[in-house]
Design an enzyme around this catalytic site. Structure first.
Site, PDB file in Angstrom:
ATOM      1  N   GLY A  84       0.847  -1.186   0.000  1.00 19.04           N
ATOM      2  CA  GLY A  84       0.000   0.000   0.000  1.00 19.04           C
ATOM      3  C   GLY A  84       0.879   1.230   0.000  1.00 19.04           C
ATOM      4  O   GLY A  84       2.011   1.198   0.509  1.00 19.04           O
ATOM      5  N   GLN A  89       3.477   9.777   0.761  1.00 16.61           N
ATOM      6  CA  GLN A  89       4.707   8.983   0.816  1.00 16.61           C
ATOM      7  C   GLN A  89       5.578   9.173  -0.416  1.00 16.61           C
ATOM      8  O   GLN A  89       6.741   8.746  -0.418  1.00 16.61           O
ATOM      9  CB  GLN A  89       4.386   7.508   1.012  1.00 16.61           C
ATOM     10  CG  GLN A  89       3.795   7.196   2.380  1.00 16.61           C
ATOM     11  CD  GLN A  89       3.582   5.719   2.572  1.00 16.61           C
ATOM     12  OE1 GLN A  89       2.537   5.190   2.212  1.00 16.61           O
ATOM     13  NE2 GLN A  89       4.578   5.035   3.126  1.00 16.61           N
ATOM     14  N   CYS A 135       6.274  -0.015   7.565  1.00 19.33           N
ATOM     15  CA  CYS A 135       5.883   1.129   6.734  1.00 19.33           C
ATOM     16  C   CYS A 135       7.032   1.501   5.822  1.00 19.33           C
ATOM     17  O   CYS A 135       8.190   1.562   6.263  1.00 19.33           O
ATOM     18  CB  CYS A 135       5.520   2.313   7.639  1.00 19.33           C
ATOM     19  SG  CYS A 135       5.050   3.816   6.746  1.00 19.33           S
ATOM     20  N   LEU A 136       6.725   1.766   4.564  1.00 20.40           N
ATOM     21  CA  LEU A 136       7.767   2.168   3.617  1.00 20.40           C
ATOM     22  C   LEU A 136       8.421   3.481   4.031  1.00 20.40           C
ATOM     23  O   LEU A 136       9.559   3.751   3.656  1.00 20.40           O
ATOM     24  CB  LEU A 136       7.178   2.293   2.205  1.00 20.40           C
ATOM     25  CG  LEU A 136       6.605   1.015   1.603  1.00 20.40           C
ATOM     26  CD1 LEU A 136       6.055   1.287   0.205  1.00 20.40           C
ATOM     27  CD2 LEU A 136       7.641  -0.097   1.564  1.00 20.40           C
ATOM     28  N   HIS A 177      -3.949   1.492   7.772  1.00 19.37           N
ATOM     29  CA  HIS A 177      -2.615   2.081   7.736  1.00 19.37           C
ATOM     30  C   HIS A 177      -2.537   3.214   6.707  1.00 19.37           C
ATOM     31  O   HIS A 177      -2.045   4.314   7.006  1.00 19.37           O
ATOM     32  CB  HIS A 177      -1.607   0.974   7.401  1.00 19.37           C
ATOM     33  CG  HIS A 177      -0.188   1.409   7.305  1.00 19.37           C
ATOM     34  ND1 HIS A 177       0.775   1.042   8.231  1.00 19.37           N
ATOM     35  CD2 HIS A 177       0.462   2.155   6.378  1.00 19.37           C
ATOM     36  CE1 HIS A 177       1.941   1.555   7.880  1.00 19.37           C
ATOM     37  NE2 HIS A 177       1.783   2.236   6.743  1.00 19.37           N
ATOM     38  N   GLU A 178      -3.041   2.955   5.499  1.00 15.69           N
ATOM     39  CA  GLU A 178      -2.941   3.962   4.435  1.00 15.69           C
ATOM     40  C   GLU A 178      -3.874   5.146   4.686  1.00 15.69           C
ATOM     41  O   GLU A 178      -3.517   6.295   4.399  1.00 15.69           O
ATOM     42  CB  GLU A 178      -3.228   3.328   3.076  1.00 15.69           C
ATOM     43  CG  GLU A 178      -2.301   2.193   2.687  1.00 15.69           C
ATOM     44  CD  GLU A 178      -0.823   2.552   2.772  1.00 15.69           C
ATOM     45  OE1 GLU A 178      -0.473   3.740   2.588  1.00 15.69           O
ATOM     46  OE2 GLU A 178      -0.017   1.643   3.044  1.00 15.69           O
ATOM     47  N   HIS A 181      -2.191   7.483   7.044  1.00 17.06           N
ATOM     48  CA  HIS A 181      -1.179   8.322   6.388  1.00 17.06           C
ATOM     49  C   HIS A 181      -1.778   9.644   5.911  1.00 17.06           C
ATOM     50  O   HIS A 181      -1.172  10.713   6.082  1.00 17.06           O
ATOM     51  CB  HIS A 181      -0.594   7.594   5.172  1.00 17.06           C
ATOM     52  CG  HIS A 181       0.652   6.828   5.464  1.00 17.06           C
ATOM     53  ND1 HIS A 181       1.779   7.385   6.014  1.00 17.06           N
ATOM     54  CD2 HIS A 181       0.947   5.516   5.262  1.00 17.06           C
ATOM     55  CE1 HIS A 181       2.722   6.466   6.139  1.00 17.06           C
ATOM     56  NE2 HIS A 181       2.242   5.319   5.690  1.00 17.06           N
TER      57      HIS A 181
END
Length: 216
Positions: A84, A89, A135-136, A177-178, A181
């Site tokens: 995701g 990001q 997380c990226l 999660h997304e 963000h």
């Protein structure tokens, strides 16, 4: 003219099931590849970058620029081997995220959602899953985080049509999660101070496996 514009709103739109939820499991590999091949991979912003720590702007323009952004996000997600990715990001202050994520039954979900809002679940639906999360934007770090194992999100597709997305298990975690963000929260913001410190230590001690934007 007006009818033609209306029809155009539904070109490439995913179907919905009998309950009104988007069907994002049909031809997932082909759809993801099409986005990715049109897009250009961008470096990932990491914790500390201001764009990650504030609520993003609503998407109000559903045209070519948004479509290109979504393609780039799929390409960036693929490069980073993520499931995701939110627009902030890749440094873009807009409420849109993409996903390519399996659920706990092994079904692959692929899609994009703009202006997502998590549906508040009744207490009886809030069975918590305490799996590890990463997380990226916090590369190489992981920590257990309790989240409901079912999630529903409402929003709009890339054409501006209203959509509803739901997921279980790992995919439910991805949706939560997304969405976080886009409202300025990283998963480490939901950890205890000790756990957050440990996650940041993991990040500092290891090298990311994909291009990132340094916080100068």
């Amino acid at each position: 003219m007006a009818q033609q514009d209306t029809d155009q709103q539904h070109v490439g739109v995913l179907p919905v099931d009998d309950e009104g939820f988007v069907v994002d499991t049909e031809d997932p590999a082909e759809r993801e590849a099409a986005h990715r091949e049109r897009g250009t991979s961008r470096p990932i912003t990491v914790v500390g970058n201001p764009v990650l720590h504030k609520e993003c702007r609503d998407v109000t323009e559903f045209g070519d620029d948004l479509a290109r952004l979504v393609d780039d996000m799929f390409a960036s997600q693929h490069t980073a081997e993520g499931v995701g990715l939110a627009a902030n990001q890749v440094g873009v202050d807009l409420k849109v995220f993409v996903y390519d994520c399996p659920d706990d039954d092994g079904k692959r979900h692929v899609g994009a959602i703009c202006n997502p809002v998590l549906v508040e679940l009744p207490a009886e639906r809030r069975q918590l899953d305490e799996s590890n999360e990463g997380c990226l934007s916090v590369p190489t770090a992981y920590a257990p985080l309790a989240r409901p194992d079912y999630a529903e999100v409402t929003g709009q597709d890339v054409k501006g049509n209203p959509v509803r997305v739901r997921g279980t298990g790992y995919f439910a975690r991805c949706l939560q999660h997304e969405t976080d963000h886009l409202y300025g929260y990283l998963y480490i913001d939901r950890l205890s101070k000790r756990e957050r410190k440990d996650a940041l230590r993991q990040m500092a001690e290891n090298e990311p496996r994909y291009p990132v934007v340094a916080n100068d």
